[in-house]
Design an enzyme around this catalytic site. Structure first.
Site, mmCIF file in Angstrom:
data_model
loop_
_atom_site.group_PDB
_atom_site.id
_atom_site.type_symbol
_atom_site.label_atom_id
_atom_site.label_comp_id
_atom_site.label_asym_id
_atom_site.label_seq_id
_atom_site.Cartn_x
_atom_site.Cartn_y
_atom_site.Cartn_z
ATOM 1 C CG HIS A 188 -2.037 -1.235 1.090
ATOM 2 N ND1 HIS A 188 -2.855 -1.445 2.155
ATOM 3 C CD2 HIS A 188 -2.369 -1.884 -0.072
ATOM 4 C CE1 HIS A 188 -3.556 -2.563 1.924
ATOM 5 N NE2 HIS A 188 -3.497 -2.816 0.526
ATOM 6 C CB CYS B 42 5.409 20.259 -12.352
ATOM 7 S SG CYS B 42 3.649 19.936 -11.261
#
Ligand SMILES: [Zn+2]
Length: 286
Positions: A129, A191
């Site tokens: 997970h 970004c």
């Protein structure tokens, strides 16, 4: 009607001797869950003291589609991460590391996102997970260290000093709404956009297929599957028990309390991991 026979269709062995006999054969694949980390102060979602009853964990749907829900997640997580980061591996984690160092394990798969297996000495751990020690940008895919994000968040939130003892296993803390709204989130450094997401699989999110296939491969090549501290409630872990049982690979389960895999277990010990695992490692790993 007569009484049902005393023994069911399948009676699992329940002794430490039986567990040791299985593990000493080697090629054991460990599948661990939240119960292994409770002794490290990270509460169990679904165990006897589980938090699921009063806390609904973040879902992938909410995180990706509800900016306000996502903002509140990060505010709670900013506080909750203190405890996750400060958690230390317990005797159970160390015992797994010792069994692996003794050459008895064919792999370690964990449903936990706390990194404590690795901190306890285990290698090549498959984090089914994901892990809370990383973030991923949902725009550009950049993966970054959570510790670096934490430094940026501390700079952006110098007065966000909320404290709470109500921490959930995913590092999510309980805080009042008015506190959460004052939190300042930051964007992706790579970004300039985002949003950032912890590199963990939320409820309602699919485990990446290549990761699942890798785990199936480990289980199929194993001599036995050893489940530690999981009630096997979610299919993402339970499916490995089903696969092992289907292939005739012995399954052992050590968990305090019932599990969904009990009917398929060859060895079933209902006891605290902090007692069973050190004893097992003491016998087999010197
Ligand atoms: Zn980005």
């Amino acid at each position: 009607m007569t009484a049902a026979p005393a023994a069911g269709p399948r009676a699992a062995a329940t002794s430490l001797d039986a567990l040791a006999d299985l593990v000493v054969e080697g090629d054991v694949v460990v599948l661990s869950g939240a119960g292994l980390s409770t002794d490290s102060g990270i509460p169990d979602y679904r165990g006897a003291t589980g938090s699921l009853r009063r806390h609904t964990p973040m879902t992938y749907e909410t995180f990706t589609r509800d900016p306000r829900g996502r903002h509140r997640y990060w505010a709670r997580s900013f506080v909750g991460w203190r405890r996750i980061r400060g958690a230390r591996p317990n005797a159970g984690h160390h015992a797994v590391g010792r069994l692996q160092a003794a050459g008895l394990l064919g792999g370690v798969i964990t449903q936990n996102v706390d990194g404590l297996h690795q901190a306890g000495g285990a290698r090549d751990v498959v984090e089914l997970h994901g892990g809370l020690d990383r973030t991923v940008c949902l725009s550009c895919g950049d993966v970054a260290e959570r510790a670096a994000l934490d430094e940026r968040l501390q700079a952006a939130n110098p007065f966000f000093g909320a404290r709470t003892d109500e921490i959930n296993p995913d590092g999510d803390a309980e805080l009042p709404d008015e506190v959460l709204d004052g939190f300042v989130m930051v964007d992706c450094l790579a970004c300039g956009g985002g949003p950032l997401k912890p590199d963990v699989v939320f409820f309602g999110e699919t485990v990446p297929r290549d990761r699942v296939e890798h785990c199936f491969g480990l289980v199929e090549r194993s001599g036995s599957l050893l489940v530690l501290g999981s009630s096997l409630t979610v299919m993402s872990g339970y499916r490995f028990v089903l696969r092992a049982a289907k292939l005739g690979i012995p399954v052992a389960i050590v968990n305090a309390g019932p599990t969904r895999g009990d009917d398929r277990a060859d060895v079933r010990i209902d006891a605290p991991l902090g007692e069973v695992l050190p004893e097992l490692a003491g016998r087999l790993a010197g």
